[in-house]
Scaffold this motif. Structure first.
Motif, PDB file in Angstrom:
ATOM      1  N   VAL A 438      41.397  49.790  49.811  1.00  0.00           N
ATOM      2  CA  VAL A 438      40.107  49.153  50.072  1.00  0.00           C
ATOM      3  C   VAL A 438      39.582  48.657  48.731  1.00  0.00           C
ATOM      4  O   VAL A 438      39.247  49.464  47.847  1.00  0.00           O
ATOM      5  CB  VAL A 438      39.105  50.114  50.725  1.00  0.00           C
ATOM      6  CG1 VAL A 438      37.821  49.373  51.052  1.00  0.00           C
ATOM      7  CG2 VAL A 438      39.686  50.750  51.974  1.00  0.00           C
ATOM      8  N   ARG A 439      39.521  47.352  48.572  1.00  0.00           N
ATOM      9  CA  ARG A 439      39.097  46.748  47.304  1.00  0.00           C
ATOM     10  C   ARG A 439      37.948  45.774  47.551  1.00  0.00           C
ATOM     11  O   ARG A 439      37.933  45.052  48.547  1.00  0.00           O
ATOM     12  CB  ARG A 439      40.267  45.978  46.650  1.00  0.00           C
ATOM     13  CG  ARG A 439      41.407  46.862  46.199  1.00  0.00           C
ATOM     14  CD  ARG A 439      40.993  47.700  45.032  1.00  0.00           C
ATOM     15  NE  ARG A 439      42.088  48.493  44.495  1.00  0.00           N
ATOM     16  CZ  ARG A 439      41.946  49.371  43.498  1.00  0.00           C
ATOM     17  NH1 ARG A 439      40.738  49.557  42.970  1.00  0.00           N
ATOM     18  NH2 ARG A 439      42.970  50.056  43.059  1.00  0.00           N
ATOM     19  N   GLY A 440      36.967  45.784  46.608  1.00  0.00           N
ATOM     20  CA  GLY A 440      35.868  44.831  46.705  1.00  0.00           C
ATOM     21  C   GLY A 440      36.337  43.419  46.415  1.00  0.00           C
ATOM     22  O   GLY A 440      37.226  43.204  45.592  1.00  0.00           O
ATOM     23  N   VAL A 441      35.742  42.450  47.112  1.00  0.00           N
ATOM     24  CA  VAL A 441      36.086  41.039  46.919  1.00  0.00           C
ATOM     25  C   VAL A 441      35.355  40.523  45.688  1.00  0.00           C
ATOM     26  O   VAL A 441      34.130  40.691  45.565  1.00  0.00           O
ATOM     27  CB  VAL A 441      35.708  40.213  48.163  1.00  0.00           C
ATOM     28  CG1 VAL A 441      36.029  38.747  47.947  1.00  0.00           C
ATOM     29  CG2 VAL A 441      36.447  40.750  49.392  1.00  0.00           C
ATOM     30  N   THR A 442      36.083  39.921  44.770  1.00  0.00           N
ATOM     31  CA  THR A 442      35.492  39.425  43.525  1.00  0.00           C
ATOM     32  C   THR A 442      34.485  38.317  43.808  1.00  0.00           C
ATOM     33  O   THR A 442      34.763  37.373  44.546  1.00  0.00           O
ATOM     34  CB  THR A 442      36.601  38.888  42.603  1.00  0.00           C
ATOM     35  OG1 THR A 442      37.561  39.928  42.384  1.00  0.00           O
ATOM     36  CG2 THR A 442      36.020  38.445  41.271  1.00  0.00           C
ATOM     37  N   GLY A 443      33.287  38.470  43.225  1.00  0.00           N
ATOM     38  CA  GLY A 443      32.241  37.471  43.403  1.00  0.00           C
ATOM     39  C   GLY A 443      31.409  37.640  44.653  1.00  0.00           C
ATOM     40  O   GLY A 443      30.471  36.885  44.876  1.00  0.00           O
ATOM     41  N   ARG A 444      31.725  38.624  45.480  1.00  0.00           N
ATOM     42  CA  ARG A 444      30.954  38.872  46.715  1.00  0.00           C
ATOM     43  C   ARG A 444      30.684  40.364  46.802  1.00  0.00           C
ATOM     44  O   ARG A 444      31.575  41.163  47.129  1.00  0.00           O
ATOM     45  CB  ARG A 444      31.738  38.387  47.935  1.00  0.00           C
ATOM     46  CG  ARG A 444      32.072  36.899  47.892  1.00  0.00           C
ATOM     47  CD  ARG A 444      32.972  36.485  49.025  1.00  0.00           C
ATOM     48  NE  ARG A 444      32.308  36.620  50.323  1.00  0.00           N
ATOM     49  CZ  ARG A 444      32.934  36.420  51.482  1.00  0.00           C
ATOM     50  NH1 ARG A 444      34.215  36.081  51.503  1.00  0.00           N
ATOM     51  NH2 ARG A 444      32.273  36.567  52.628  1.00  0.00           N
ATOM     52  N   ASP A 445      29.464  40.765  46.477  1.00  0.00           N
ATOM     53  CA  ASP A 445      29.123  42.183  46.412  1.00  0.00           C
ATOM     54  C   ASP A 445      29.077  42.847  47.779  1.00  0.00           C
ATOM     55  O   ASP A 445      29.151  44.070  47.872  1.00  0.00           O
ATOM     56  CB  ASP A 445      27.759  42.353  45.724  1.00  0.00           C
ATOM     57  CG  ASP A 445      27.796  41.884  44.283  1.00  0.00           C
ATOM     58  OD1 ASP A 445      28.908  41.845  43.711  1.00  0.00           O
ATOM     59  OD2 ASP A 445      26.729  41.548  43.738  1.00  0.00           O
ATOM     60  N   ASN A 446      28.926  42.071  48.830  1.00  0.00           N
ATOM     61  CA  ASN A 446      28.770  42.666  50.158  1.00  0.00           C
ATOM     62  C   ASN A 446      30.029  42.577  51.006  1.00  0.00           C
ATOM     63  O   ASN A 446      29.971  42.797  52.215  1.00  0.00           O
ATOM     64  CB  ASN A 446      27.616  41.982  50.901  1.00  0.00           C
ATOM     65  CG  ASN A 446      27.879  40.502  51.102  1.00  0.00           C
ATOM     66  OD1 ASN A 446      28.697  39.913  50.397  1.00  0.00           O
ATOM     67  ND2 ASN A 446      27.195  39.898  52.046  1.00  0.00           N
TER      68      ASN A 446
END
Length: 503
Positions: A438-446
């Motif tokens: 599970v990784r956060g999307v770069t440039g999109r905090d939500n």
């Protein structure tokens, strides 16, 4: 108090004001009259000088344009111009073909093109070369005479007879502007006055700027007296207003700024002589703070009651899920058919997934941050391995998750989605393994990307059958709940879906 002070100082203030205004008005009138005389005198002197030279230049041009023009007249013109021009009296006479018929010994200043010698006004400013040129054409238009006047010569001619200090002389013709005062003279600073006068030709304007006269003792005294009166009135007024209004208001503002809900304000305990309006305002703040303190206590009590009720609801939900899990476990033990045992185990895994989501949501309830992704996936993986079929006891699950949080509405379908995919991978490849990331999307905090990869999820005939019979419909429904497409990489055996996270 302000009204009494105003009435007491009004006569003195009026006297001082009238005297000050009269003195300033007299000085301004004198200065304006002197400046007007000076600029008019300078304009007349410049006009007279230009007209006399223009007359001599016109006689010379007409003489040269006539039959058998005498060149000796050029020498007489040079002597005439040199007699009152310390720079030598520069003049140049040309015909239509550009030949110079007569000229002074000094080189001609730049600024007028060859094709423009016959064109233009009778007088022209050349700011770039700091010269004023006077143009005279012969009566037949065949010759033109150009007389150049330097900045120093113009200043000496325009120097007024009146003794004006710190003056500045400027010639202006349209957009062209040339300062004829000495370059090294002190610049005019502070307040200044300017007046202009037209020369002949009338398109050239002479402007004289002088600095306002320095303050004299009389002017200082006339201005100082109103200041003393104002200072005395301000000092007395400040003492009274500060004692009765400003100091109590400052203390009241500090008390209100330092106020915390639940406290009772007593802002004017240290003030002895406040105005009655300030006292009433302080009492109003005290009453408001008492009401706020009462409401805060009631809200705190209600919040504590709500917290207890929420804990009770979560506790009962947890107990109900445990009862359901126990009942499923009892029925599974009494079943002898392998298919029934596997069905009970499948139901058990989904109930455990819902229970895991509930426990993690309850753990994060106090901080109101949502459900932690990393502990949710870790606990769910441990539960799935614990309830795995006998042939899949060695099935491994690797987890790589960022520190993210999701809402309960997202956590439930994610838990069911992982349960379905892990169960499907265990059935297709019991000895395999699975990687969950599970990784956060770069440039999109939500937004975050959930990816599941296993060799058992690669395209095969058995997987096609399982997807067609049950798992495909369930996975599609869960992706709709998450409002994102579930992408399947058949060659690598991976599923990816984008989920919403709490920023």
């Amino acid at each position: 108090m302000f009204l009494i002070l105003t009435l007491a100082l009004l006569p003195l203030g009026l006297i001082a004001l009238v005297a000050s205004l009269q003195a300033i008005r007299t000085a301004d009138l004198e200065k304006e009259a002197l400046l007007r005389v000076a600029v008019t005198q300078s304009a007349r002197k410049l006009t007279a000088d230009l007209q006399s030279d223009r007359t001599a230049l016109e006689l010379t041009v007409n003489a040269l344009a006539g039959p058998g023009g005498e060149t000796s007249i050029c020498q007489r013109l040079e002597l005439f111009l040199t007699s009152h021009d310390r720079d030598g009296g520069r003049f140049y006479i040309y015909d239509r073909r550009g030949r110079r018929l007569c000229a002074s010994s000094a080189p001609e200043p730049a600024g007028i093109a060859i094709d423009n010698r016959f064109d233009g006004t009778n007088a022209q400013l050349l700011p770039a070369s700091q010269f004023l040129v006077s143009r005279v054409r012969s009566s037949d238009g065949a010759l033109v005479g150009l007389a150049y006047y330097s900045r120093a010569h113009l200043e000496s001619v325009a120097d007024p007879a009146t003794a004006l200090q710190n003056r500045k002389l400027t010639l202006r013709q349209g957009n062209a502007r040339m300062v004829i005062s000495r370059p090294g003279s002190a610049p005019i600073e502070g307040n200044s006055s300017s007046l202009s006068a037209r020369l002949d030709p009338p398109d050239i304007i002479l402007t004289m700027t002088v600095r306002d006269p320095p303050a004299t003792i009389a002017r200082m005294l006339s201005l100082f007296l109103p200041l003393v009166m104002w200072f005395a009135a301000a000092a007395v007024g400040w003492f009274v207003v500060n004692r009765l209004l400003i100091r109590p208001l400052v203390l009241l503002r500090r008390s209100v700024a330092a106020y915390h809900p639940g406290e009772v304000l007593e802002p004017l305990q240290k003030v002895r002589t406040p105005a009655q309006e300030i006292v009433a305002l302080g009492e109003t703040f005290r009453e408001i703070s008492e009401d706020v303190a009462t409401h805060e206590a009631e809200m705190a009590q209600g919040l504590e009651t709500q917290r207890k009720l929420t804990r009770e609801v979560h506790h009962r939900v947890k107990n109900n899920l445990q009862i359901i899990a126990s009942l499923i476990n009892l029925h599974a033990r009494s079943a002898h058919d392998p298919e029934a045992v596997e069905a009970y185990a499948s139901i058990q895994r989904r109930v455990d997934a819902l229970s895991v989501v509930h426990r993690n949501h309850f753990a994060e309830l106090e901080d109101n941050r949502g459900v932690g992704v990393r502990p949710l996936v870790s606990e769910l993986s441990a539960s799935l391995r614990g309830t795995a079929p006998a042939q899949a006891r060695r099935f491994g699950i690797q987890i790589d998750a960022d520190d993210l949080h999701i809402s309960q509405d997202v956590a439930v379908p994610i838990a069911f989605l992982l349960t379905e995919l892990v169960e499907l991978a265990m059935m297709l490849d019991p000895d395999g393994a699975m990687q969950i990331a599970v990784r956060g999307v770069t440039g999109r905090d939500n937004r975050a990307l959930l990816s599941v990869r296993s060799s058992g999820l690669r395209a095969s005939e058995a997987m096609t059958i399982y997807l067609a019979e049950r798992y495909g419909r369930v996975l599609t429904g869960l992706s709709r709940q998450l409002r994102a497409p579930l992408d399947h990489d058949a060659e690598a055996g991976g599923y990816t879906i984008e989920i919403s996270v709490i920023p």
